[in-house]
Write an enzyme that holds these catalytic residues in place. Sequence first.
Site, short mmCIF file in Angstrom:
data_model
loop_
_atom_site.label_atom_id
_atom_site.label_comp_id
_atom_site.label_asym_id
_atom_site.label_seq_id
_atom_site.Cartn_x
_atom_site.Cartn_y
_atom_site.Cartn_z
N ASP A 271 56.93 -70.61 -14.83
CA ASP A 271 56.96 -71.56 -15.95
C ASP A 271 57.13 -73.01 -15.47
O ASP A 271 57.68 -73.84 -16.18
CB ASP A 271 58.09 -71.23 -16.94
CG ASP A 271 58.05 -69.80 -17.42
OD1 ASP A 271 56.99 -69.37 -17.89
OD2 ASP A 271 59.07 -69.09 -17.30
N LYS B 161 52.21 -74.71 -14.01
CA LYS B 161 51.02 -74.48 -13.17
C LYS B 161 49.74 -74.65 -13.96
O LYS B 161 48.72 -75.08 -13.43
CB LYS B 161 51.07 -73.06 -12.57
CG LYS B 161 52.16 -72.88 -11.53
CD LYS B 161 52.09 -71.51 -10.86
CE LYS B 161 52.41 -70.37 -11.80
NZ LYS B 161 53.80 -70.40 -12.31
N GLY C 134 51.83 -66.71 -18.50
CA GLY C 134 51.06 -67.53 -19.43
C GLY C 134 50.89 -68.95 -18.93
O GLY C 134 51.80 -69.52 -18.34
N HIS C 135 49.71 -69.51 -19.13
CA HIS C 135 49.44 -70.91 -18.82
C HIS C 135 49.07 -71.61 -20.12
O HIS C 135 48.20 -71.15 -20.85
CB HIS C 135 48.27 -71.05 -17.85
CG HIS C 135 48.57 -70.56 -16.46
ND1 HIS C 135 49.84 -70.44 -15.97
CD2 HIS C 135 47.74 -70.18 -15.46
CE1 HIS C 135 49.79 -70.01 -14.72
NE2 HIS C 135 48.53 -69.84 -14.39
N THR C 136 49.72 -72.72 -20.40
CA THR C 136 49.38 -73.54 -21.57
C THR C 136 48.63 -74.77 -21.09
O THR C 136 49.13 -75.53 -20.26
CB THR C 136 50.63 -73.95 -22.34
OG1 THR C 136 51.32 -72.78 -22.79
CG2 THR C 136 50.26 -74.81 -23.55
N GLN D 295 53.35 -66.37 -11.94
CA GLN D 295 54.78 -66.28 -11.64
C GLN D 295 55.17 -67.29 -10.55
O GLN D 295 54.68 -68.40 -10.57
CB GLN D 295 55.19 -64.84 -11.27
CG GLN D 295 55.14 -63.86 -12.42
CD GLN D 295 53.80 -63.19 -12.55
OE1 GLN D 295 53.11 -62.92 -11.58
NE2 GLN D 295 53.40 -62.88 -13.77
N GLY E 29 57.77 -65.71 -25.63
CA GLY E 29 58.45 -66.49 -26.65
C GLY E 29 59.95 -66.55 -26.44
O GLY E 29 60.68 -67.17 -27.23
#
Length: 429
Positions: free
Chosen positions: A13, A16, A40-42, A223, A301
């Site tokens: 987190d 990246k 997850g990538h935002t 990760q 979440g």
Amino acid sequence: MANVAVIGAQWGDEGKGKVVDWLASRADIVVRFQGGHNAGHTLVVGNQVYKLSLLPSGVVRGKLGVIGNGVVLDPEHLLSEIAKVTAQGLKVTPENLRIAENVPLILPLHPAIDKAREVARGASAIGTTGRGIGPAYEDKVARRAIRLSDLAEPEVLSHKLDELLLHHNTLLKGLGAPVFEKQVLLDRLLELAPLLLPFSEPVWQLLDEAHHTGKRVLFEGAQAVMLDVDHGTYPYVTSSNTVAGNAAAGSGVGPKQIGYVLGIAKAYTTRVGSGPFPTELKDDTGRLLGERGHEFGTVTGRPRRCGWFDACMVRQAVKVGGVEGLVLTKLDVLDGMKELRICTGYEVDGQVLNRLPASIAAQEKAKPVYEVLTGWSGSTRGARSYAELPAEAVKYVRRIEELVEAPVVLLSTSPDRDDTIMLRDPFAG
């Protein structure tokens, strides 16, 4: 020009997604080499927000995306993710997405086992996302995994399902969970075959050709180093090797082709789920970091645990991860804080250590040794040059460089991809 591998230097987190997106505009191919849809990538592009888990970030920039053999692939999730980004205006076809023919698949029984085991562990649960990542990697190592290429051979697929279910249904029964019927799984996999097989490719060959034609490749890790199955805070880790060395094995290239290794770290520290966290703050400061940094897991979440920057841990990640340059993200979250702390080591049973020990008991006892720095009153948000940063912010970055023994080559000052200060071009090698 060199290839670049991007890995997390903390517990994930770190941002990246933005960094890979920023670099992808200058690459030809973006390769995912490990993990699954538990990461997850935002990506924020203009007014559009893309949340990716399996798709390589390069697809957002019109680059060729590759899912390497080191990934464990959930077919249902991949198709769902493709549908979501298609609805946002992206086009994902075999023209811009290729998947290694030997990639192992996550089947519905894998998350079922994941969740059943976490329930059985009770208070000792390790904090898995329940996505089936661990059980899928176990099948790969045990040589019973269903791989993408198996979908083209129904008889082989049927035989491999027999062996798979012999193991997993026995385990599910023992855990008091529902078992799976072979025919249901077989029918669904055969339905998925024509949807997935067009993406199948001997990725090692594709990347070899890219190497010989001088194309730039960006290797995208999921990760982070401290979640590496060997080098992380075991057993509170992921089920794959997250270090840059796995970019070679997980995509089918030689180690020399990995190129420049870029580590990503936040200007503070976060962690999701269980496991040791020496610099964790359970006070108002920790809550403030979480609120300012919007610290909630992209996939789960779940709120992230927050704490001061741990230079001792990042230095360890730099060493074992092969990090040559560091990207520091979310510096703006620290704006306005009068005092900042950086962990420089740990005290364990009266002894000061310059590393995080492998022992679980020692990790739990580790108390951070802090260095106190003066904060800054000005804003760093949106800065695109060092000259725009407050003097104390520059001192903070410089001190981190000294402590982690790696230069900061990129500095991110907001989620916007263009709010980035480049001190060195990673693609220049």
